[in-house]
Design a protein around this motif. Structure first.
Motif, PDB file in Angstrom:
ATOM      1  N   ARG A  94       0.836  -1.217   0.000  1.00 15.14           N
ATOM      2  CA  ARG A  94       0.000   0.000   0.000  1.00 15.14           C
ATOM      3  C   ARG A  94       0.865   1.259   0.000  1.00 15.14           C
ATOM      4  O   ARG A  94       0.544   2.248  -0.660  1.00 15.14           O
ATOM      5  CB  ARG A  94      -0.922  -0.011   1.213  1.00 15.14           C
TER       6      ARG A  94
ATOM      7  N   ASP B 104      -4.133   3.188  -6.358  1.00 14.32           N
ATOM      8  CA  ASP B 104      -5.014   2.815  -5.240  1.00 14.32           C
ATOM      9  C   ASP B 104      -5.666   1.479  -5.585  1.00 14.32           C
ATOM     10  O   ASP B 104      -6.340   1.365  -6.615  1.00 14.32           O
ATOM     11  CB  ASP B 104      -6.083   3.893  -5.023  1.00 14.32           C
TER      12      ASP B 104
ATOM     13  N   GLU C 183      -8.632  -4.095  -1.220  1.00 15.37           N
ATOM     14  CA  GLU C 183      -8.085  -5.098  -0.301  1.00 15.37           C
ATOM     15  C   GLU C 183      -7.865  -6.427  -1.024  1.00 15.37           C
ATOM     16  O   GLU C 183      -6.845  -7.103  -0.840  1.00 15.37           O
ATOM     17  CB  GLU C 183      -9.037  -5.288   0.883  1.00 15.37           C
TER      18      GLU C 183
ATOM     19  N   LYS D 280       0.722   3.947  -3.073  1.00 14.57           N
ATOM     20  CA  LYS D 280       0.392   5.366  -2.852  1.00 14.57           C
ATOM     21  C   LYS D 280       1.481   6.256  -3.429  1.00 14.57           C
ATOM     22  O   LYS D 280       1.198   7.291  -4.067  1.00 14.57           O
ATOM     23  CB  LYS D 280       0.214   5.627  -1.357  1.00 14.57           C
TER      24      LYS D 280
ATOM     25  N   VAL E 164      -4.772  -6.164  -3.198  1.00 15.49           N
ATOM     26  CA  VAL E 164      -3.553  -6.188  -2.372  1.00 15.49           C
ATOM     27  C   VAL E 164      -3.277  -7.609  -1.897  1.00 15.49           C
ATOM     28  O   VAL E 164      -2.129  -8.083  -1.912  1.00 15.49           O
ATOM     29  CB  VAL E 164      -3.686  -5.215  -1.185  1.00 15.49           C
TER      30      VAL E 164
END
Length: 343
Positions: free
Chosen positions: A248, A257, A260, A252, A263
């Protein structure tokens, strides 16, 4: 784009001398030209490196959309390269099914590292498998496409405008694990060809007499610039402790972006058990080219924090700790050498 004025390389190349240089040639069969110190604190490249080559690197053309990774060797470079490339390319897992290097990442200093005289004896008989891709890896031309550039050189030896123009992710790792991992790497790679044991390697490591070292000065130089808005400074140990948080953080930094679920998928892709099996990051093509020994393990090894404990004797640990304490005097840079939990 306006033509930038070409800058002179600001440091004098100083080849090692006498018996020390002869020892380097004996201990590292892949570097028969020995080593040369190439900046103000003695960063080492192969002994045949030239002013023209280092000036080319110092003037490497930059574009705002370029993304760089900078690390000392064996600091999680390949791991972070895969993470960065996928984050910047909208998680294009299909596009990642091609060798990380030289297909997806450029490596400007490759010609300054590989001593071709040293690896000719390791090259396979088949001429089609003998390609040493130092020039293609360097790739300094403007291509029109977004470029991803890897460098093990310190900031002081790269284009001085780098941080003002490009995004740079810097990865640091605790020096004990770096030392053990680099020892194995120097045995694996014919371009290094280390012939001694870990204790001898550790002494060379502390003395800074290994290609692409010393690493502490390298990290301190970057640490002092970690607040620059174009630098994202991360630690290997934080990736091992909480990979998702570092994903994350880097996302960034790159202006991305992700959900969840996305990621989680990337973290699974990067998990060391999966990463070791990924043929596109494990540099197996180097074995076919003769650049990497076929019988000394793989490019991606353990990927663990604290593995140094399995290799350092108590005497080696004491010696290394005293050296490291001295090297870090005057800086607030600190390292984590063990983790209670890691992926």
């Amino acid at each position: 784009m306006s033509q930038e004025k070409r800058l002179a390389y600001p440091f004098k190349i100083r080849p090692l001398q006498g018996e020390l240089q002869e020892q380097m040639k004996r201990d590292f069969e892949g570097t028969p030209s020995g080593l040369a110190a190439c900046n103000h604190w003695g960063f080492k490249l192969m002994g045949k490196v030239t002013d023209d080559l280092l000036e080319d690197i110092y003037n490497y053309p930059l574009e705002e959309r370029d993304v760089w990774i900078m690390t000392p060797p064996k600091s999680g470079t390949t791991w972070a390269q895969e993470m960065i490339w996928l984050l910047a390319n909208d998680l294009d897992y299909e596009g990642a099914k091609t060798p990380l290097m030289p297909n997806r990442w450029l490596y400007p200093e490759a010609p300054a590292i590989v001593d071709k005289d040293g690896i000719r004896k390791f090259l396979p008989a088949d001429p089609e498998k003998r390609t040493i891709t130092t020039n293609s890896m360097a790739g300094n031309a403007h291509t029109g496409a977004r470029r991803f550039v890897k460098s093990h050189l310190p900031l002081s030896m790269n284009n001085p405008r780098l941080l003002d123009v490009c995004k740079v992710v810097y990865v640091a790792r605790n020096p004990k694990d770096v030392c053990v991992s680099y020892y194995n790497h120097n045995r694996l790679m014919a371009t290094h060809g280390f012939t001694g044991n870990l204790e001898l390697f550790m002494q060379h490591f502390m003395d800074g007499n290994i290609k692409l070292n010393p690493c502490i000065d390298h990290m301190i130089e970057a640490w002092n610039l970690r607040h620059h808005p174009n630098m994202c400074f991360i630690f290997y140990e934080d990736m091992k402790r909480d990979l998702k948080s570092q994903i994350r953080k880097v996302a960034k930094f790159l202006g991305k972006d992700y959900s969840e679920e996305q990621v989680n998928k990337l973290a699974e892709h990067l998990h060391i058990d999966n990463f070791k099996k990924n043929p596109y990051v494990n540099m197996e093509h180097f074995k076919l080219q003769g650049v990497m020994h076929k019988d000394r393990g793989n490019f991606i090894r353990k990927g663990k924090t604290g593995d140094w404990k399995n290799h350092f004797t108590p005497e080696m640990t004491e010696k290394f700790d005293k050296w490291l304490e001295q090297k870090l005097k005057g800086t607030d840079l600190k390292f984590v050498t063990e983790l209670d939990q890691q992926d």
